[in-house]
Scaffold this active site. Structure first.
Site, PDB file in Angstrom:
ATOM      1  N   ASP A  15       0.781  -5.653   7.074  1.00  0.00           N
ATOM      2  CA  ASP A  15      -0.757  -5.957   5.850  1.00  0.00           C
ATOM      3  C   ASP A  15      -1.419  -4.881   7.694  1.00  0.00           C
ATOM      4  O   ASP A  15      -2.515  -5.282   7.852  1.00  0.00           O
ATOM      5  CB  ASP A  15      -1.515  -7.024   6.271  1.00  0.00           C
ATOM      6  CG  ASP A  15      -0.206  -8.216   5.934  1.00  0.00           C
ATOM      7  OD1 ASP A  15       0.493  -7.401   4.437  1.00  0.00           O
ATOM      8  OD2 ASP A  15      -0.510  -9.185   5.835  1.00  0.00           O
ATOM      9  N   GLU A 191      -3.272  -6.462  -5.134  1.00  0.00           N
ATOM     10  CA  GLU A 191      -4.002  -7.412  -3.623  1.00  0.00           C
ATOM     11  C   GLU A 191      -4.013  -6.234  -2.596  1.00  0.00           C
ATOM     12  O   GLU A 191      -2.987  -5.220  -3.237  1.00  0.00           O
ATOM     13  CB  GLU A 191      -2.979  -8.364  -2.863  1.00  0.00           C
ATOM     14  CG  GLU A 191      -1.293  -7.949  -2.637  1.00  0.00           C
ATOM     15  CD  GLU A 191      -0.671  -9.490  -2.448  1.00  0.00           C
ATOM     16  OE1 GLU A 191      -1.245 -10.707  -2.343  1.00  0.00           O
ATOM     17  OE2 GLU A 191       0.151  -9.269  -1.224  1.00  0.00           O
TER      18      GLU A 191
END
Length: 314
Positions: A15, A191
């Site tokens: 991420d 997401e």
């Protein structure tokens, strides 16, 4: 002349978020393999981020809220202060995430004090994560992923205006939910939104499907003159824009961010694995590494060209 950069630029950092600030530094944060806190490093070039000293600027609480699975931190500079957005669960409910934000008024976010500003409250208490912010026409906006118990799937994407960097105001609009087959492999997921403003449009990349080799990137866009809170104005590209490429041993690319080189070259920042087969739950596999690549444009569509892993990419 550019310095050569070798992928992955930082190992075991999922991420990834890289931003180039006006102070001339690149700042990097990401999820730690054990999800225990928030790392931060800075350097004057992207290449130097690989060896830059890393500080853990905030650590999960021992119990209660923010005590488990610290996911996907993002660093933003808003109205003269630094803000770190992240998601966290509780030790007694490790997948019941909510979104939180830290504030730092120091010029250098590796210095000063990080103050907990609390939870970002949305329209309901449910699984929520992966917040990002952007400014547009004098307004601050927040985009995030959240579970609606009345909609099948794990998470959808929402947008809201912000009263300040820790408070939402006005309508909260769902702008995307998993519809295509490539968004629904393993889990129904939208997401990890990331915002890019170019060519008179606002682009939002996002990640879809399970976090194994099926993880991939999709794309939303809207004309910058339209109302960003109007779901009918957002268009989802029908196909993923970045997927697993077995030819270069790059599996499950996703959860990206954007930055630029000093010459203006657009850079995609994302994580991927170098192998397909995973022992056990992919979430606990630590080897999602940070990769980068330059990208180009074909008209209004960004093209995230596949450069060779373990080769020079810049």
């Amino acid at each position: 002349m550019r310095e050569a950069i070798i992928n992955p630029i930082v190992e075991q950092r999922a991420d990834p978020w890289i931003m180039r600030h006006t102070d001339g530094y690149y700042y990097f944060t990401a999820s730690l393999p054990d999800f225990s806190g928030i790392p931060l490093r800075r350097a004057q070039t992207i290449k130097e981020l690989t060896e830059a000293e890393e500080q853990i600027i905030w650590t999960k609480r021992p119990t209660g809220i923010m005590s488990a699975n610290i996911w996907a931190p993002e660093l933003h500079h808003i109205q003269g202060k630094w803000y770190l957005y992240f998601a966290a669960a509780r030790e007694d409910a490790i997948f019941d995430h909510r979104m939180y934000v830290l504030e730092n008024s120091a010029a250098n976010p590796l210095e000063g004090d990080w103050i907990e500003k609390g939870q970002i409250k949305t329209w309901r208490e449910s699984f929520a994560l992966d917040a990002t912010t952007f400014e547009h026409e004098g307004h601050l906006y927040y985009i995030w992923a959240q579970k609606d118990p009345e909609i099948e799937g794990n998470s959808n994407l929402y947008i809201s205006e912000m009263k300040n960097p820790w408070t939402l105001i006005g309508p909260q609009t769902m702008i995307a939910s998993p519809k295509h087959p490539w968004e629904k492999i393993g889990f129904l997921v939208n997401e990890g939104p990331a915002v890019l403003k170019r060519h008179g449009r606002i682009y939002v990349t996002f990640s879809a499907s399970a976090t194994d080799h099926n993880y991939c990137m999709g794309l939303l866009s809207i004309d910058e003159t339209e109302n960003v809170l109007d779901v009918t104005r957002w268009k989802k590209h029908p196909n993923p824009v970045l997927t697993t490429n077995e030819a270069i041993s790059e599996y499950g690319p996703g959860h990206n961010s954007f930055t630029t080189l000093t010459d203006g070259t657009d850079i995609l920042v994302y994580h991927a694995r170098s192998y397909k087969e995973i022992d056990g739950d992919p979430l606990w596999d630590p080897n999602r590494h940070t990769y980068i690549r330059p990208f180009t444009w074909q008209g209004e569509l960004p093209v995230f060209e596949k450069s060779l892993a373990n080769e020079e990419v810049i």
